[in-house]
Design a protein around this motif. Structure first.
Motif, mmCIF file in Angstrom:
data_model
loop_
_atom_site.group_PDB
_atom_site.id
_atom_site.type_symbol
_atom_site.label_atom_id
_atom_site.label_comp_id
_atom_site.label_asym_id
_atom_site.label_seq_id
_atom_site.Cartn_x
_atom_site.Cartn_y
_atom_site.Cartn_z
ATOM 1 N N SER A 147 1.383 5.222 -8.602
ATOM 2 C CA SER A 147 0.013 5.606 -8.958
ATOM 3 C C SER A 147 -1.007 4.524 -8.605
ATOM 4 N N LEU A 148 -0.523 3.315 -8.287
ATOM 5 C CA LEU A 148 -1.429 2.224 -7.948
ATOM 6 C C LEU A 148 -1.964 2.387 -6.531
ATOM 7 N N THR A 149 -3.195 1.947 -6.324
ATOM 8 C CA THR A 149 -3.735 1.913 -4.970
ATOM 9 C C THR A 149 -3.096 0.749 -4.216
ATOM 10 N N GLU A 150 -3.276 0.729 -2.915
ATOM 11 C CA GLU A 150 -2.710 -0.358 -2.111
ATOM 12 C C GLU A 150 -3.255 -1.708 -2.570
ATOM 13 N N ARG A 151 -4.540 -1.778 -2.859
ATOM 14 C CA ARG A 151 -5.138 -3.032 -3.309
ATOM 15 C C ARG A 151 -4.583 -3.442 -4.681
ATOM 16 N N GLU A 152 -4.405 -2.464 -5.568
ATOM 17 C CA GLU A 152 -3.850 -2.776 -6.886
ATOM 18 C C GLU A 152 -2.429 -3.312 -6.776
ATOM 19 N N ARG A 153 -1.655 -2.766 -5.837
ATOM 20 C CA ARG A 153 -0.301 -3.289 -5.634
ATOM 21 C C ARG A 153 -0.346 -4.715 -5.090
ATOM 22 N N GLU A 154 -1.295 -4.984 -4.217
ATOM 23 C CA GLU A 154 -1.450 -6.354 -3.716
ATOM 24 C C GLU A 154 -1.786 -7.315 -4.847
ATOM 25 N N VAL A 155 -2.728 -6.920 -5.688
ATOM 26 C CA VAL A 155 -3.111 -7.762 -6.826
ATOM 27 C C VAL A 155 -1.914 -7.962 -7.758
ATOM 28 N N MET A 156 -1.182 -6.894 -8.031
ATOM 29 C CA MET A 156 -0.034 -7.006 -8.918
ATOM 30 C C MET A 156 1.001 -7.978 -8.365
ATOM 31 N N ALA A 157 1.235 -7.924 -7.063
ATOM 32 C CA ALA A 157 2.203 -8.830 -6.449
ATOM 33 C C ALA A 157 1.800 -10.285 -6.653
#
Length: 212
Positions: A147-157
């Protein structure tokens, strides 16, 4: 009286009808649901996938058609596979070893002690209960990550790598406030309240941290 389909179930697969009746009676007296099948093929056609409730399988080693070891291998490829308890009238050592290596709960040679079988059933049910819960949790976490956007996944990483907001902003070429917004959305969508919880969630599904 109808069966309670939400209760833990013991599936009994044996081509000997008298064995099925005897085991089913024993299992029901121990307050478990019992469902019997005369062949591995019949069981495969009727089993639920995925397993909605804890269960275990009492399985004869040698049967016409699909044998016990082959059925065990078939089940092992499924999510939260049903634990197997093997019974056999003439189980040889190589078959016993193979069954245990493939994850069988135990291997009982006929005639066996009733309490030994019932204790194996209890252990198998609890093992399957924990496995279903773990599998369900992993699937839920994967849906949340999806459900995360690509940018949100980058931030999470970057967050789970231990990077601070300012460091993440520098790495991604955005302002720090933008990172804060994405970070808040990540925590909300992943349903966590701390970075430690987020790290544990990511580790459990194999989501990798960014490399500094």
């Amino acid at each position: 009286m109808s069966e309670d389909r939400s209760a833990p179930a013991v599936y009994i697969v044996d081509d000997d009808a008298s064995v099925c009746r005897c085991l089913a009676r024993m299992v029901r007296q121990a307050s478990f649901e019992a469902r019997t099948f005369s062949s591995a093929e019949d069981f495969l056609a009727a089993r639920p996938v995925p397993w909605p409730h804890p269960a275990c399988l009492i399985l004869d080693l040698q049967m016409p058609g699909l044998g016990g070891l082959e059925l065990q291998r078939e089940l092992a490829s499924e999510p939260a596979p049903c634990p197997v308890i093997f019974i056999s009238g003439n189980g040889d050592i190589p078959s016993t070893v193979q069954a245990m290596r493939q994850g069988a709960v135990t291997f009982l040679t006929k005639p066996f002690d009733d309490e030994d079988l019932l204790q194996a059933v209890r252990d198998a049910i609890e093992t399957h209960r924990a496995l279903i819960e773990s599998t369900s949790q992993v699937e839920r976490l994967r849906r949340q990550i999806d459900s995360l956007t690509e940018r949100e996944r980058e931030v999470m990483a970057w967050v789970i790598s231990g990077a601070l907001n300012k460091q993440i902003a520098d790495e991604l070429g955005v302002v720090e406030q933008t990172v804060k917004v994405h970070r808040g959305r990540v925590m909300e969508k992943m349903k966590v309240v701390s970075v430690a919880q987020l790290v544990r969630a990511c580790v459990s599904v194999g989501f990798e941290a960014a490399v500094k």
